[in-house]
Design a protein around this motif. Structure first.
Motif, PDB file in Angstrom:
ATOM      1  N   UNK A   4       0.822  -1.214   0.000  1.00 25.20           N
ATOM      2  CA  UNK A   4       0.000   0.000   0.000  1.00 25.20           C
ATOM      3  C   UNK A   4       0.855   1.263   0.000  1.00 25.20           C
ATOM      4  N   UNK A   5       2.068   1.184   0.495  1.00 21.83           N
ATOM      5  CA  UNK A   5       2.945   2.353   0.499  1.00 21.83           C
ATOM      6  C   UNK A   5       3.390   2.748  -0.903  1.00 21.83           C
ATOM      7  N   UNK A   6       3.347   1.825  -1.836  1.00 21.17           N
ATOM      8  CA  UNK A   6       3.807   2.104  -3.194  1.00 21.17           C
ATOM      9  C   UNK A   6       2.674   2.464  -4.154  1.00 21.17           C
ATOM     10  N   UNK A   7       1.425   2.466  -3.680  1.00 21.35           N
ATOM     11  CA  UNK A   7       0.308   2.797  -4.563  1.00 21.35           C
ATOM     12  C   UNK A   7       0.322   4.286  -4.897  1.00 21.35           C
ATOM     13  N   UNK A   8       0.199   4.629  -6.161  1.00 21.58           N
ATOM     14  CA  UNK A   8       0.244   6.031  -6.582  1.00 21.58           C
ATOM     15  C   UNK A   8      -1.128   6.705  -6.485  1.00 21.58           C
ATOM     16  N   UNK A   9      -1.642   6.836  -5.281  1.00 28.45           N
ATOM     17  CA  UNK A   9      -2.978   7.397  -5.082  1.00 28.45           C
ATOM     18  C   UNK A   9      -3.008   8.877  -5.466  1.00 28.45           C
ATOM     19  N   UNK A  10      -2.061   9.642  -4.990  1.00 28.69           N
ATOM     20  CA  UNK A  10      -2.050  11.076  -5.300  1.00 28.69           C
ATOM     21  C   UNK A  10      -1.882  11.339  -6.790  1.00 28.69           C
ATOM     22  N   UNK A  13      -5.148  10.430  -8.566  1.00 33.03           N
ATOM     23  CA  UNK A  13      -6.159  11.449  -8.308  1.00 33.03           C
ATOM     24  C   UNK A  13      -5.875  12.706  -9.120  1.00 33.03           C
ATOM     25  N   UNK A  14      -4.621  13.067  -9.243  1.00 34.30           N
ATOM     26  CA  UNK A  14      -4.239  14.222 -10.050  1.00 34.30           C
ATOM     27  C   UNK A  14      -4.581  14.031 -11.520  1.00 34.30           C
ATOM     28  N   UNK A  15      -4.352  12.833 -12.046  1.00 33.44           N
ATOM     29  CA  UNK A  15      -4.702  12.551 -13.435  1.00 33.44           C
ATOM     30  C   UNK A  15      -6.218  12.610 -13.609  1.00 33.44           C
ATOM     31  N   UNK A  16      -6.961  12.055 -12.664  1.00 38.34           N
ATOM     32  CA  UNK A  16      -8.427  12.088 -12.738  1.00 38.34           C
ATOM     33  C   UNK A  16      -8.948  13.518 -12.773  1.00 38.34           C
ATOM     34  N   UNK A  17      -8.473  14.341 -11.857  1.00 41.53           N
ATOM     35  CA  UNK A  17      -8.916  15.732 -11.805  1.00 41.53           C
ATOM     36  C   UNK A  17      -8.489  16.490 -13.064  1.00 41.53           C
ATOM     37  N   UNK A  18      -7.287  16.228 -13.543  1.00 40.21           N
ATOM     38  CA  UNK A  18      -6.800  16.901 -14.743  1.00 40.21           C
ATOM     39  C   UNK A  18      -7.602  16.548 -15.979  1.00 40.21           C
ATOM     40  N   UNK A  19      -7.879  15.270 -16.182  1.00 40.45           N
ATOM     41  CA  UNK A  19      -8.639  14.847 -17.359  1.00 40.45           C
ATOM     42  C   UNK A  19     -10.081  15.336 -17.271  1.00 40.45           C
ATOM     43  N   UNK A  37     -10.761   5.925 -16.145  1.00 40.10           N
ATOM     44  CA  UNK A  37      -9.962   4.963 -16.914  1.00 40.10           C
ATOM     45  C   UNK A  37      -8.546   5.488 -17.120  1.00 40.10           C
ATOM     46  N   UNK A  38      -8.425   6.766 -17.438  1.00 38.15           N
ATOM     47  CA  UNK A  38      -7.101   7.361 -17.612  1.00 38.15           C
ATOM     48  C   UNK A  38      -6.315   7.353 -16.304  1.00 38.15           C
ATOM     49  N   UNK A  39      -6.985   7.616 -15.188  1.00 30.69           N
ATOM     50  CA  UNK A  39      -6.318   7.630 -13.891  1.00 30.69           C
ATOM     51  C   UNK A  39      -5.834   6.238 -13.499  1.00 30.69           C
ATOM     52  N   UNK A  40      -6.646   5.223 -13.725  1.00 25.99           N
ATOM     53  CA  UNK A  40      -6.238   3.850 -13.399  1.00 25.99           C
ATOM     54  C   UNK A  40      -5.069   3.417 -14.286  1.00 25.99           C
ATOM     55  N   UNK A  41      -5.129   3.775 -15.556  1.00 23.70           N
ATOM     56  CA  UNK A  41      -4.032   3.418 -16.467  1.00 23.70           C
ATOM     57  C   UNK A  41      -2.732   4.117 -16.049  1.00 23.70           C
ATOM     58  N   UNK A  42      -2.819   5.386 -15.719  1.00 21.96           N
ATOM     59  CA  UNK A  42      -1.625   6.116 -15.284  1.00 21.96           C
ATOM     60  C   UNK A  42      -1.088   5.542 -13.974  1.00 21.96           C
ATOM     61  N   UNK A  43      -1.975   5.195 -13.064  1.00 21.73           N
ATOM     62  CA  UNK A  43      -1.550   4.594 -11.799  1.00 21.73           C
ATOM     63  C   UNK A  43      -0.857   3.259 -12.001  1.00 21.73           C
ATOM     64  N   UNK A  44      -1.368   2.458 -12.937  1.00 27.09           N
ATOM     65  CA  UNK A  44      -0.742   1.164 -13.220  1.00 27.09           C
ATOM     66  C   UNK A  44       0.652   1.341 -13.810  1.00 27.09           C
ATOM     67  N   UNK A  45       0.808   2.314 -14.696  1.00 25.50           N
ATOM     68  CA  UNK A  45       2.126   2.584 -15.287  1.00 25.50           C
ATOM     69  C   UNK A  45       3.107   3.058 -14.219  1.00 25.50           C
TER      70      UNK A  45
END
Length: 60
Positions: A4-10, A13-19, A37-45
């Protein structure tokens, strides 16, 4: 550090708000599904890149 420490939550969230914000400004209405969808994809990358860099750093 746990998983959980490595999850890119912030970052996600930033990608979600931006898109969503860009859609709202450009088209007059936001599309939350497209933004999610864009936020999840960016988080996975980002998560994959962090994992790869950690392995590379530990190896060398």
């Amino acid at each position: 550090m746990g998983f959980a420490d490595n999850l890119p939550v912030n970052e996600s969230l930033g990608v979600f708000v931006g898109v969503a914000g860009f859609d709202w400004l450009a088209d007059g209405q936001a599309e939350p599904l497209k933004a999610a969808i864009a936020a999840v994809a960016a988080g996975a990358v980002i998560l994959a890149a962090r994992h790869w860099l950690k392995k590379r750093r530990d190896k060398g």
